[in-house]
Design a protein around this motif. Structure first.
Motif, PDB file in Angstrom:
ATOM      1  N   GLN A 149       0.827  -1.211   0.000  1.00  0.00           N
ATOM      2  CA  GLN A 149       0.000   0.000   0.000  1.00  0.00           C
ATOM      3  C   GLN A 149       0.859   1.258   0.000  1.00  0.00           C
ATOM      4  O   GLN A 149       0.466   2.286  -0.548  1.00  0.00           O
ATOM      5  CB  GLN A 149      -0.952  -0.006   1.200  1.00  0.00           C
ATOM      6  CG  GLN A 149      -2.106  -0.985   1.028  1.00  0.00           C
ATOM      7  CD  GLN A 149      -3.016  -1.050   2.238  1.00  0.00           C
ATOM      8  OE1 GLN A 149      -2.557  -1.150   3.369  1.00  0.00           O
ATOM      9  NE2 GLN A 149      -4.312  -0.993   2.007  1.00  0.00           N
ATOM     10  N   SER A 150       2.038   1.169   0.571  1.00  0.00           N
ATOM     11  CA  SER A 150       2.957   2.306   0.559  1.00  0.00           C
ATOM     12  C   SER A 150       3.552   2.538  -0.826  1.00  0.00           C
ATOM     13  O   SER A 150       3.707   3.675  -1.264  1.00  0.00           O
ATOM     14  CB  SER A 150       4.081   2.073   1.577  1.00  0.00           C
ATOM     15  OG  SER A 150       5.072   3.075   1.488  1.00  0.00           O
ATOM     16  N   GLU A 158      -7.701   0.724  -5.764  1.00  0.00           N
ATOM     17  CA  GLU A 158      -8.602   0.170  -6.777  1.00  0.00           C
ATOM     18  C   GLU A 158      -9.009  -1.257  -6.418  1.00  0.00           C
ATOM     19  O   GLU A 158     -10.171  -1.640  -6.563  1.00  0.00           O
ATOM     20  CB  GLU A 158      -7.921   0.192  -8.148  1.00  0.00           C
ATOM     21  CG  GLU A 158      -7.752   1.576  -8.741  1.00  0.00           C
ATOM     22  CD  GLU A 158      -7.043   1.538 -10.088  1.00  0.00           C
ATOM     23  OE1 GLU A 158      -6.691   0.424 -10.550  1.00  0.00           O
ATOM     24  OE2 GLU A 158      -6.840   2.620 -10.681  1.00  0.00           O
ATOM     25  N   GLU A 159      -8.045  -2.045  -5.959  1.00  0.00           N
ATOM     26  CA  GLU A 159      -8.329  -3.438  -5.599  1.00  0.00           C
ATOM     27  C   GLU A 159      -9.324  -3.507  -4.445  1.00  0.00           C
ATOM     28  O   GLU A 159     -10.247  -4.333  -4.449  1.00  0.00           O
ATOM     29  CB  GLU A 159      -7.031  -4.149  -5.222  1.00  0.00           C
ATOM     30  CG  GLU A 159      -7.162  -5.646  -5.019  1.00  0.00           C
ATOM     31  CD  GLU A 159      -7.361  -6.389  -6.339  1.00  0.00           C
ATOM     32  OE1 GLU A 159      -8.344  -7.156  -6.421  1.00  0.00           O
ATOM     33  OE2 GLU A 159      -6.560  -6.210  -7.270  1.00  0.00           O
ATOM     34  N   GLU A 164     -14.182  -7.791  -7.939  1.00  0.00           N
ATOM     35  CA  GLU A 164     -13.415  -8.797  -8.669  1.00  0.00           C
ATOM     36  C   GLU A 164     -11.916  -8.520  -8.523  1.00  0.00           C
ATOM     37  O   GLU A 164     -11.510  -7.415  -8.160  1.00  0.00           O
ATOM     38  CB  GLU A 164     -13.797  -8.815 -10.163  1.00  0.00           C
ATOM     39  CG  GLU A 164     -13.328  -7.598 -10.959  1.00  0.00           C
ATOM     40  CD  GLU A 164     -14.313  -6.444 -10.890  1.00  0.00           C
ATOM     41  OE1 GLU A 164     -14.140  -5.499 -11.670  1.00  0.00           O
ATOM     42  OE2 GLU A 164     -15.240  -6.496 -10.049  1.00  0.00           O
ATOM     43  N   GLU A 165     -11.108  -9.552  -8.794  1.00  0.00           N
ATOM     44  CA  GLU A 165      -9.658  -9.391  -8.708  1.00  0.00           C
ATOM     45  C   GLU A 165      -9.149  -8.559  -9.882  1.00  0.00           C
ATOM     46  O   GLU A 165      -9.441  -8.853 -11.038  1.00  0.00           O
ATOM     47  CB  GLU A 165      -8.977 -10.765  -8.714  1.00  0.00           C
ATOM     48  CG  GLU A 165      -9.256 -11.582  -7.461  1.00  0.00           C
ATOM     49  CD  GLU A 165      -8.638 -12.963  -7.523  1.00  0.00           C
ATOM     50  OE1 GLU A 165      -8.055 -13.306  -8.568  1.00  0.00           O
ATOM     51  OE2 GLU A 165      -8.745 -13.712  -6.535  1.00  0.00           O
ATOM     52  N   LEU A 166      -8.412  -7.510  -9.569  1.00  0.00           N
ATOM     53  CA  LEU A 166      -7.853  -6.635 -10.607  1.00  0.00           C
ATOM     54  C   LEU A 166      -6.371  -6.883 -10.830  1.00  0.00           C
ATOM     55  O   LEU A 166      -5.895  -6.856 -11.967  1.00  0.00           O
ATOM     56  CB  LEU A 166      -8.049  -5.163 -10.216  1.00  0.00           C
ATOM     57  CG  LEU A 166      -9.474  -4.626 -10.138  1.00  0.00           C
ATOM     58  CD1 LEU A 166      -9.438  -3.157  -9.738  1.00  0.00           C
ATOM     59  CD2 LEU A 166     -10.184  -4.789 -11.485  1.00  0.00           C
ATOM     60  N   LEU A 183      -3.504  -9.829  -5.528  1.00  0.00           N
ATOM     61  CA  LEU A 183      -3.297  -8.717  -4.601  1.00  0.00           C
ATOM     62  C   LEU A 183      -4.387  -8.685  -3.537  1.00  0.00           C
ATOM     63  O   LEU A 183      -4.132  -8.347  -2.376  1.00  0.00           O
ATOM     64  CB  LEU A 183      -3.267  -7.401  -5.377  1.00  0.00           C
ATOM     65  CG  LEU A 183      -3.179  -6.108  -4.551  1.00  0.00           C
ATOM     66  CD1 LEU A 183      -1.913  -6.072  -3.702  1.00  0.00           C
ATOM     67  CD2 LEU A 183      -3.256  -4.884  -5.481  1.00  0.00           C
ATOM     68  N   SER A 184      -5.615  -9.043  -3.918  1.00  0.00           N
ATOM     69  CA  SER A 184      -6.729  -8.986  -2.971  1.00  0.00           C
ATOM     70  C   SER A 184      -6.482  -9.857  -1.748  1.00  0.00           C
ATOM     71  O   SER A 184      -6.881  -9.505  -0.628  1.00  0.00           O
ATOM     72  CB  SER A 184      -8.032  -9.414  -3.662  1.00  0.00           C
ATOM     73  OG  SER A 184      -7.914 -10.732  -4.168  1.00  0.00           O
TER      74      SER A 184
END
Length: 364
Positions: A149-150, A158-159, A164-166, A183-184
């Protein structure tokens, strides 16, 4: 000159600097690259010793200088790039510790073959893998979610806003092994994903990723890249051979989250009945183990076991990722006494009400 070069290349032993190992704790499956499972006796405690934890290497073990090592963070979407040293990570982010099972995707390959028939391990050194490619360890490091996140604030936001998974996070180790995970999963606080630097309060062993590795609780060990060297964000999973052709289910999907499971480790039969011991853990759900039941009649009747919850240690986790040991006793009817063979089975139920599946999803 060409002949001299050829001879030199042929005589170089790329495995000459392998770490020393306490082989008495291991059942060796392959020597080069080294692969082993932990013997059952070493699994009968809440935490597995570092030197006893199973090993699954895909190449020679890299030798890395801690002071010179850094992780490259980049994006396959734009030209964003940065490098962070181990010191940058430890000083810039809060250290966390969690107890988590690490399990190879190939654990219980022999059980899978018995249940489902021919699988991706049939005919290889892994077809006889029992229950030992797993272990419960105290891991320490920094939150992978905080770090990502940094560095990737836009992609992470956005995720988090989408159902849904981006995005996928690609990991590459110093041994050139590469894979990815959504990433989720990393951003979900219940999953407590780490860039881990210690196991059981000391530095990672060379076989387990010194000086830094990915630790994704509940996800197959194949995604927990050792000797972490680079991280990147992509809209698609890694295209490496390890991700496209290996660690897949029969339907072609990637093996990511592990299922809820319980495993029998030992048993003893007396005139009165059968006593058993084992472990249970929730896999990728982060739920607590509610109960483990055992049966000697193929599941017609189930008897409760005793969960050793008193030995579970407090940590910084938001979910539950370690295992729970259980002990059970099954009285035997007179007709089952004597020399009759008895098969004991077990199953776990978690705090979400999920029951352990009867058979595994077949691997490709």
């Amino acid at each position: 000159t060409n002949y001299d070069e050829m001879v030199t290349q042929e005589t170089v032993d790329i495995y000459e600097n392998e770490p020393k190992r306490k082989l008495e704790y291991h059942k060796t499956l392959a020597q080069q690259p080294f692969e082993s499972e932990t013997i059952s006796e070493e699994l009968s405690s809440y935490v597995v010793k570092n030197e006893a934890l199973y090993v699954r290497n895909h190449a020679p073990v890299p030798r890395i200088d801690l002071e010179d090592h850094s992780i490259n963070f980049s994006s396959q979407i734009d030209d964003k790039m940065s490098n962070l040293s181990i010191e940058d990570l430890t000083q810039g982010f809060k250290t966390q510790c969690i107890y988590s099972v690490l399990q190879c995707a190939g654990n219980r390959a022999s059980h899978d073959q018995a249940s489902n028939g021919v699988n991706g391990f049939t005919g290889t050194s892994g077809e006889n893998i029992g229950v030992g490619m797993m272990g419960n360890i105290k891991w320490s490091g920094v939150s992978a979610a905080d770090v990502l996140q940094s560095i990737y604030p836009r992609e992470c936001l956005e995720e988090l806003l989408q159902e849904e998974e981006l995005y996928h996070v690609n990991f590459v180790g110093a041994d050139e092994y590469e894979t990815s995970t959504p990433l989720s999963y990393i951003l979900d606080p219940l999953n407590d994903c780490l860039f881990a630097m210690k196991m059981n309060d000391v530095a990672l062993t060379p076989d387990h990723g010194y000086p830094i590795r990915v630790l994704l609780p509940g996800v197959a060990g194949a995604r927990c890249v050792k000797w972490l060297e680079s991280v990147s964000i992509s809209k698609k999973p890694s295209k490496s051979p390890w991700n496209r052709h290996y660690y897949l289910r029969k339907d072609g999907s990637h093996i990511q989250q592990l299922p809820l499971q319980s495993i029998l480790l030992s048993g003893n039969r007396t005139e009165l009945g059968v006593s058993v011991e084992g472990v249970a853990y929730s896999g990728g759900s982060s739920a607590y183990i509610e109960k483990v039941v055992v049966s000697v009649d193929g599941g017609v009747t189930w008897l409760p076991s005793e969960l050793r919850r008193d030995e579970i240690q407090n940590d910084d986790s938001h979910g539950f990722h370690g295992w729970v040991r259980f002990v059970g006793f099954i009285p035997l009817a007179e007709k089952l006494a004597g020399d009759m063979d008895i098969e004991v089975i077990c199953r776990a139920i978690d705090s979400d009400g999920t029951t352990q599946p009867e058979v595994s999803l077949q691997q490709h």
